[in-house]
Design a protein around this motif. Structure first.
Motif, PDB file in Angstrom:
ATOM      1  N   ILE A 240       0.850  -1.190   0.000  1.00 56.23           N
ATOM      2  CA  ILE A 240       0.000   0.000   0.000  1.00 56.23           C
ATOM      3  C   ILE A 240       0.887   1.242   0.000  1.00 56.23           C
ATOM      4  CG2 ILE A 240      -1.870   1.231   1.130  1.00 56.23           C
ATOM      5  CD1 ILE A 240      -2.668  -1.558   0.232  1.00 56.23           C
ATOM      6  N   ALA A 241       0.762   2.060  -1.037  1.00 57.79           N
ATOM      7  CA  ALA A 241       1.492   3.321  -1.091  1.00 57.79           C
ATOM      8  C   ALA A 241       0.669   4.416  -0.432  1.00 57.79           C
ATOM      9  CB  ALA A 241       1.804   3.688  -2.537  1.00 57.79           C
ATOM     10  N   ALA A 242       1.353   5.331   0.234  1.00 58.58           N
ATOM     11  CA  ALA A 242       0.672   6.415   0.941  1.00 58.58           C
ATOM     12  C   ALA A 242       0.242   7.509  -0.025  1.00 58.58           C
ATOM     13  CB  ALA A 242       1.596   6.998   2.004  1.00 58.58           C
ATOM     14  N   THR A 243      -0.901   8.107   0.255  1.00 58.58           N
ATOM     15  CA  THR A 243      -1.404   9.228  -0.537  1.00 58.58           C
ATOM     16  C   THR A 243      -1.539  10.461   0.340  1.00 58.58           C
ATOM     17  OG1 THR A 243      -3.780   8.935  -0.160  1.00 58.58           O
ATOM     18  CG2 THR A 243      -2.759   7.548  -1.861  1.00 58.58           C
ATOM     19  N   SER A 244      -1.630  11.609  -0.301  1.00 59.36           N
ATOM     20  CA  SER A 244      -1.752  12.862   0.443  1.00 59.36           C
ATOM     21  C   SER A 244      -3.143  13.054   1.021  1.00 59.36           C
ATOM     22  CB  SER A 244      -1.409  14.042  -0.470  1.00 59.36           C
ATOM     23  OG  SER A 244      -2.320  14.115  -1.546  1.00 59.36           O
ATOM     24  N   GLU A 245      -4.130  12.301   0.504  1.00 59.49           N
ATOM     25  CA  GLU A 245      -5.501  12.497   0.986  1.00 59.49           C
ATOM     26  C   GLU A 245      -5.928  11.468   2.018  1.00 59.49           C
ATOM     27  OE1 GLU A 245      -8.202  12.379  -2.273  1.00 59.49           O
ATOM     28  OE2 GLU A 245      -7.686  10.351  -2.887  1.00 59.49           O
ATOM     29  N   GLY A 246      -5.046  10.547   2.392  1.00 62.23           N
ATOM     30  CA  GLY A 246      -5.368   9.617   3.470  1.00 62.23           C
ATOM     31  C   GLY A 246      -5.452   8.167   3.074  1.00 62.23           C
ATOM     32  N   PRO A 247      -6.504   7.753   2.333  1.00 63.77           N
ATOM     33  CA  PRO A 247      -6.616   6.336   1.968  1.00 63.77           C
ATOM     34  C   PRO A 247      -5.414   5.860   1.167  1.00 63.77           C
ATOM     35  CG  PRO A 247      -8.665   7.507   1.519  1.00 63.77           C
ATOM     36  CD  PRO A 247      -7.640   8.557   1.850  1.00 63.77           C
TER      37      PRO A 247
END
Length: 232
Positions: free
Chosen positions: A12-19
């Motif tokens: 799972i890669a991190a996103t700036s919007e959370g999910p």
């Protein structure tokens, strides 16, 4: 159905919007900046786009310390714009390609350059050079709805604070739309796929203890440190 062993966890890669962004596959475009093509001894005017792949497990988040990999004495950084696919499709028209983009990130295509050079000389695949553990560090994925579609902007990489790569995304030979259209001729792109769009000139070797920082205008930085070889 029972399994013989515990299946691997999803990447799972991190996103700036959370999910989080579940990573499926990595496609990496080769020699997509003319100056880099020339520093690798190639003529950028004579070559159609080409790409290689990495496994999803190569992705690690910004802030990581990654192990110096085995079987190399010449481990190189390559700073790149990463495109995160959010909508699938096959044989996508370049005019519609950006509709398939979820967002963008700063990422590194770490490379065992000595193994790559040997493979080139022998006409062998690049797998051992490119598809190494922890060889695809990434910053946060920012949705295109927030940052727009990136066609221009500074891309710069430093090692221990010294600038090594410094270019503009507009220098890419093949645009984001072009590479999406090209890859989708061969594979159906799916949500979760990542496309590393190539690196500017200035690639070079790092050693244990070095700190790498990649910045792309409008995105979060990708920052890593090179650690000693892994001890299993």
């Amino acid at each position: 159905m029972t399994t013989l062993f515990e299946p691997p966890a999803a990447i799972i890669a991190a996103t700036s919007e959370g999910p989080g962004f579940p990573v499926r596959r990595l496609f990496c475009i080769g020699r997509n900046y003319a100056a880099h093509a020339r520093e690798m001894g190639k003529d950028p005017e004579r070559e159609a786009p080409f790409f290689f792949t990495k496994w999803a497990q190569a992705v690690v988040p910004s802030g990581s310390t990654i192990a110096y990999p085995p079987e190399t004495a010449n481990y190189h950084y390559e700073g790149e714009l990463v495109v995160a696919i959010g909508k699938g499709g096959r044989a996508i028209d370049a005019a519609d390609a950006l509709d398939h983009v979820y967002g963008y990130a700063a990422g590194l295509d770490m490379t065992r350059r000595d193994l790559q050079s040997e493979a080139k000389e022998m006409g062998h695949p690049w797998d051992t050079a490119k598809n190494a553990e922890e060889s695809a560090p990434m910053g946060l994925i920012h949705p295109a709805s927030a940052v727009g579609h990136l066609a221009a902007g500074r891309i710069a990489l430093t090692v221990n604070g010294t600038v090594k790569q410094d270019a503009d995304l507009s220098d890419m030979i093949w645009s984001v739309s072009d590479v999406i259209a090209y890859i989708s001729r061969f594979y159906r792109l799916e949500p979760g796929d990542l496309i590393f769009t190539g690196t500017p000139a200035g690639v070079g070797a790092v050693v244990a203890g070095d700190a790498i920082s990649l910045s792309i205008e409008g995105l979060s930085d990708c920052v890593i440190r090179i650690g000693p070889p892994a001890q299993d």
